[in-house]
Motif scaffolding. Sequence first.
Motif, PDB file in Angstrom:
ATOM      1  N   THR A 136       0.833  -1.205   0.000  1.00 43.41           N
ATOM      2  CA  THR A 136       0.000   0.000   0.000  1.00 43.41           C
ATOM      3  C   THR A 136       0.869   1.257   0.000  1.00 43.41           C
ATOM      4  O   THR A 136       0.860   2.028  -0.960  1.00 43.41           O
ATOM      5  N   ARG A 164       4.137   1.694  -0.303  1.00 42.28           N
ATOM      6  CA  ARG A 164       5.181   1.794  -1.330  1.00 42.28           C
ATOM      7  C   ARG A 164       4.603   2.117  -2.695  1.00 42.28           C
ATOM      8  O   ARG A 164       5.248   2.792  -3.507  1.00 42.28           O
ATOM      9  N   GLN A 165       3.400   1.663  -2.977  1.00 42.08           N
ATOM     10  CA  GLN A 165       2.806   1.914  -4.289  1.00 42.08           C
ATOM     11  C   GLN A 165       2.591   3.398  -4.551  1.00 42.08           C
ATOM     12  O   GLN A 165       2.555   3.834  -5.703  1.00 42.08           O
ATOM     13  N   ILE A 166       2.452   4.182  -3.507  1.00 43.41           N
ATOM     14  CA  ILE A 166       2.254   5.623  -3.689  1.00 43.41           C
ATOM     15  C   ILE A 166       3.437   6.423  -3.155  1.00 43.41           C
ATOM     16  O   ILE A 166       3.416   7.653  -3.188  1.00 43.41           O
ATOM     17  N   ALA A 183       4.520   6.783  -0.056  1.00 36.15           N
ATOM     18  CA  ALA A 183       4.059   7.576   1.091  1.00 36.15           C
ATOM     19  C   ALA A 183       4.999   7.431   2.282  1.00 36.15           C
ATOM     20  O   ALA A 183       5.613   6.392   2.494  1.00 36.15           O
ATOM     21  N   ASP A 186       9.503  11.536  -7.003  1.00 35.58           N
ATOM     22  CA  ASP A 186       9.402  11.639  -8.458  1.00 35.58           C
ATOM     23  C   ASP A 186      10.367  10.657  -9.105  1.00 35.58           C
ATOM     24  O   ASP A 186      11.332  10.212  -8.487  1.00 35.58           O
ATOM     25  N   PRO A 242       5.572  12.117 -11.183  1.00 36.55           N
ATOM     26  CA  PRO A 242       5.274  11.594  -9.839  1.00 36.55           C
ATOM     27  C   PRO A 242       5.415  10.074  -9.787  1.00 36.55           C
ATOM     28  O   PRO A 242       5.138   9.370 -10.769  1.00 36.55           O
ATOM     29  N   TYR A 243       5.816   9.569  -8.634  1.00 34.02           N
ATOM     30  CA  TYR A 243       6.011   8.125  -8.463  1.00 34.02           C
ATOM     31  C   TYR A 243       4.744   7.341  -8.781  1.00 34.02           C
ATOM     32  O   TYR A 243       4.798   6.237  -9.328  1.00 34.02           O
ATOM     33  N   THR A 244       3.585   7.921  -8.474  1.00 33.53           N
ATOM     34  CA  THR A 244       2.322   7.224  -8.724  1.00 33.53           C
ATOM     35  C   THR A 244       2.059   7.040 -10.212  1.00 33.53           C
ATOM     36  O   THR A 244       1.309   6.156 -10.610  1.00 33.53           O
ATOM     37  N   GLN A 245       2.633   7.888 -11.056  1.00 31.74           N
ATOM     38  CA  GLN A 245       2.475   7.751 -12.502  1.00 31.74           C
ATOM     39  C   GLN A 245       3.577   6.890 -13.125  1.00 31.74           C
ATOM     40  O   GLN A 245       3.422   6.382 -14.241  1.00 31.74           O
ATOM     41  N   LEU A 298      10.023  -0.690  -8.061  1.00 28.28           N
ATOM     42  CA  LEU A 298       9.210  -0.229  -9.178  1.00 28.28           C
ATOM     43  C   LEU A 298       9.504  -1.053 -10.430  1.00 28.28           C
ATOM     44  O   LEU A 298       8.587  -1.446 -11.160  1.00 28.28           O
TER      45      LEU A 298
END
Length: 376
Positions: A38, A40-42, A44, A98, A109-112, A362
């Motif tokens: 959870t 790590r995926q964003i 946070a 990023d 951004p890491y989420t993208q 990632l």
Amino acid sequence: MIQPVQPKSSEKEDDEDKSPAYSKQIIGRVMSAVLDGTLRQIGALYGLPSQVYEQAKIAKEIAQDLDVIAFCRRKTSQNQGDIHYALAVRLRATGAVDVLLPDANDWIPYTQAGIAVGKIFAQARRDRQENKKRLQSKIKLSGTELVQFVARVVTKHLDRPTIVLIEAEGWRNGRGEDNDGKIWPQLQNENLLAKRNVLNFCHVPGNTCEYKRDNKQLQNLLAVIRIRTGKETPQYITNREAWNEDCPARDFQHLSGFYDKSTPELLHYFSIGRLPKTQKAQDEMPIPELYKLGFQEDKYGANIPFKHQQMVEMVPFFVHPDFQTEEALKALCRVPHYLRCSPAWSMGNIILPYPMHLGQKLIEDHLCILGVNLQI
């Protein structure tokens, strides 16, 4: 989850509560897996990295604006995806994460980044199935492309005070690849001391020079820190008394840092993680108390897994003049040292500093897109 979650065997009578019970090790592993999947995926965090940097003794005015950029590389065999891919992850003092991909000009951004990497891997898989080479080269970078990526990031993409992290393994040479096998030979032991105050990109197409410390393009670069792990670093006994008196050895209870002053021109900082909460008592039979030794059939312990916290070596070079005192060098090293604590790994420490860990995972998370059933 790769490993099964099994409850402890129960010996209760039929009329007693038979709710499943789990060991502390399994509960810890499940907790870490959930957090890792959870948070790590964003990318946070629980707080501001700037506060961590101040704790590392970085001056407040720098800590509040400090970037940490990690270069992350992954090479796999043919049956595990056949890739040689890299990217850069930037952790800002605000906690923003990023990513810069090798063929991109801007941070995202890491989420993208996961979506972007997934699309690159998916297209490479289609090209392989159609026997094309148009995009396959995007996931099989040459040594020259890797070092060009490093040179481009450090000379063109630093807009704030920055510490750069890079592993020695995989980046210092290319083992017979193009450009005479060179990636960044400056990272080799025999070159690092002699070249500690320059960035040697003489062999890099598009750069072909040595950048000196007073170069205006690099005024935001506080230092590059070379990282070594695993078999390349010494392991340890926690204190001299345990060694001299042959008494049971104990892992460090807390994240611990040490430094070697034998080469004053090039500080060697050693980071050791804390004892994991899920590790069994070290003197509990049949768990041996000595490192890599045991009572199994292999009397030398070569086949016993190494479960103690690893020592990670950190060597800063190309250090900004304001950070060339011993205390300032230690402060620089404490930044990646403290970043071995991750909210996505609450029962111990990750091996690589947080932004490098994010980048490695990632890439790893998307290998399955290439049709690989990767077992870690």
